[in-house]
Every structure is written in structure tokens, then in C-alpha cells.
Design an enzyme around this catalytic site. Structure first.
Site, PDB file in Angstrom:
ATOM      1  N   PRO A 207     -28.705  -8.562  -7.355  1.00  0.00           N
ATOM      2  CA  PRO A 207     -29.937  -7.902  -7.783  1.00  0.00           C
ATOM      3  C   PRO A 207     -30.781  -7.460  -6.589  1.00  0.00           C
ATOM      4  CG  PRO A 207     -29.552  -9.889  -9.060  1.00  0.00           C
ATOM      5  CD  PRO A 207     -28.541  -9.886  -7.955  1.00  0.00           C
TER       6      PRO A 207
ATOM      7  N   LEU B 228     -18.801  -2.965   0.992  1.00  0.00           N
ATOM      8  CA  LEU B 228     -19.993  -2.280   0.503  1.00  0.00           C
ATOM      9  C   LEU B 228     -19.990  -2.291  -1.017  1.00  0.00           C
ATOM     10  CD1 LEU B 228     -22.535  -0.829   1.472  1.00  0.00           C
ATOM     11  CD2 LEU B 228     -21.314   1.330   1.240  1.00  0.00           C
TER      12      LEU B 228
ATOM     13  N   TYR C  83       0.865  -1.175   0.000  1.00  0.00           N
ATOM     14  CA  TYR C  83       0.000   0.000   0.000  1.00  0.00           C
ATOM     15  C   TYR C  83       0.905   1.229   0.000  1.00  0.00           C
ATOM     16  CZ  TYR C  83      -4.003  -2.913   1.448  1.00  0.00           C
ATOM     17  OH  TYR C  83      -4.998  -3.850   1.530  1.00  0.00           O
TER      18      TYR C  83
END
Length: 289
Positions: free
Chosen positions: A225, A220, A61
Site C-alpha cells: 500500500p 519493480l 528461457y
């Protein structure tokens, strides 16, 4: 809310069930220094001050940016702080992600994490699988267990795995944790960069069976669907954000889930921390099924 990592080990770790992931503290493309370095340092300090004692990082990172931020903000580390890093990948100058998973590569990564984090032993390391390649899982994981025997790693975990890979890992030795993409709207099937299907619920079931915490990242995602519609509807009814409700759902879904929501905003961090206080009823969970 706490859980125990490697409960049968003499070196088990007890952590709060809401952790923090450092990835978003870097610059654009998970590369370079943060846009607001003072705020990044304050986020880390605030998270720990509010009871977070599980922090996820990686030397790729930045590169090395989040490890250096952790040292600047928190070293010498609180006694109960668990820093979890990842190996198995590296970054190219074009910011692409590539495997770095030969035994020699993995040793290099561990040595680099020890140096940049200023630790004598890394408490928990996730071996991140980067899809099919020339280095088989048993060779990669065997190198990790060898580094554990040498005392450089306390606990070994796996990341980005399907149920078959987790079963193979368990046959080789103790797997302390699993870190996978998992969230309310992304749990039936997961796909890695090579398009391979990975079973989210199946991995969680195996983790529950073996008492292994599952650390969900990038949780998230509106990948099913109508899943996002239900989450948004209940969030409006409860007066919370969808991100907060997703965290609350994870905490209620299974006692073996250890969310690590990340952010580069101090205000957003406080919202994430507040999500731990959201109570979901059996009816709420049935609605979000």
C-alpha cells in the site's frame, strides 16, 4: 561497487553489483526467439562492455534461447564474466512452468546448460524451488551438491526460498547465493505460485548474517500500500524513472543485494546502467522506508 560470491572458497567470484537478467530477451511469454535478434545480441555485448560481469539465464528461457544468445554474443567469454543459470523447472508446449527437480532431472538440466553454454563447468547454479511436491528439498539439494563434487557446478545457490528453506539449505552445505523476488515495493511478504508466504526481509537478514549475496528478480512490483506513490514521487523529484530509482534503492538498501534488471531494449539497458550512479541520501532512504 562489487561483492564477492563464496568469499571463503578457493574459487570465490568477484562481481559488479549491477548484473543483467536475460529472461526478457525471449519472445512473448518467455518463449521463442527475440523479436529483434540483433538488438538482443547488442544488449548483451553492451552490458559487458559497460562493466556488467554477472548475467542470469536459464535453459528453460525460450527454451534454450537465452543460453544460445549468450554464446553468440559473448563466447569465448571474458575471463571475469560469471554466468548464473537456474534448474528445477521446465516448460511444457503450452508454455506452462512445471517442476523438473528429481535428481535425474537436475542432472539432465545441468548437462543441457553445459552443452548450450559451451562450458566445462557452470560457475553458479540456482536450484529454483517450485512449491510443495514429491521431491523433498534435501533430495534436490543433495543432488546439486553431488554434481558440485563431480565438478559440473562450481557454486550452488537457491531460488524462490523462504527463511526456513534457506536455513535448511545452509545446514546441508555452502549456499553461495539466493535469488528471490525482492524490490522496493515487494519485500515484506512474497508469495509463490502455490500461495505460500515467503519472508523477503527475513531472507535478506539471513543472507546478510551469512555473507550470502541476494539476487533480486522482478523487483519493480507495486505490491505494498502506497509504496508505489513514494517511489513515483521521489523519482519525479530526482528526474529519473521509477525503474531507475528502484535499482538505486536496491543498491543502497544492502551491500549484499545484486540486482539483475532485464530488458529487451538497448535504450532501457542504458537507463538501468545509469541507475548505478544515482546517489540516495539517508533522508531519501528514510522516506522510502
Amino acid at each position: 561497487m562489487t561483492l564477492t560470491i563464496a568469499p571463503h572458497s578457493a574459487h570465490s567470484l568477484t562481481v559488479s553489483r549491477l548484473g543483467y537478467g536475460t529472461m526478457r530477451l525471449t519472445g512473448p511469454g518467455i518463449w521463442g526467439e527475440p523479436a529483434d535478434r540483433p538488438q538482443a545480441l547488442e544488449i548483451l555485448k553492451t552490458a559487458v562492455a559497460h562493466g556488467v560481469n554477472f548475467i542470469d539465464t536459464a535453459d528453460y528461457y525460450g527454451e534454450d534461447v537465452t543460453n544460445r544468445l549468450l554464446v553468440e554474443a559473448l563466447h569465448p567469454y571474458p575471463q571475469d564474466l560469471v554466468i548464473c543459470t537456474k534448474v528445477g523447472a521446465t516448460r511444457r508446449p503450452d508454455k506452462s512452468w512445471v517442476p523438473f527437480n528429481t535428481p535425474a532431472n537436475l542432472r539432465t538440466s545441468i548437462e543441457n546448460n553445459l552443452r548450450t553454454l559451451r562450458q566445462a563447468q557452470v560457475q553458479l547454479v540456482h536450484l529454483r524451488l517450485m512449491g510443495p511436491g514429491p521431491v523433498p528439498l534435501d533430495e534436490q539439494l543433495g543432488a546439486m551438491f553431488e554434481l558440485q563434487k563431480e565438478g559440473k557446478i562450481q557454486h550452488v545457490g537457491l531460488s524462490n526460498v523462504g527463511p526456513e528453506e534457506l536455513q535448511a539449505g545452509l545446514a546441508m552445505g555452502e549456499i553461495a547465493t539466493v535469488e528471490n523476488m525482492y524490490g522496493y515495493a515487494q519485500r515484506t511478504t512474497l508469495r509463490n505460485a502455490h500461495g505460500e508466504t515467503r519472508g523477503g526481509e527475513e531472507v535478506l537478514a539471513l543472507c546478510e548474517q551469512h555473507g550470502i549475496p541476494l539476487v533480486p528478480f522482478y523487483s519493480l512490483v507495486h505490491g505494498l500500500p502506497n509504496a508505489g506513490d513514494k517511489l513515483a514521487t521521489l523519482a519525479r523529484q530526482r528526474g529519473v524513472s521509477e525503474a531507475q530509482l528502484n535499482i538505486a534503492w536496491l543498491l543502497h538498501k544492502s551491500p549484499m543485494l545484486l540486482p539483475i534488471p532485464g530488458t529487451s531494449s538497448l535504450a532501457h539497458l542504458r537507463e538501468n546502467l545509469a541507475a548505478a550512479d544515482i546517489q540516495l541520501s539517508a533522508e531519501d532512504m528514510a522516506y522510502l522506508r
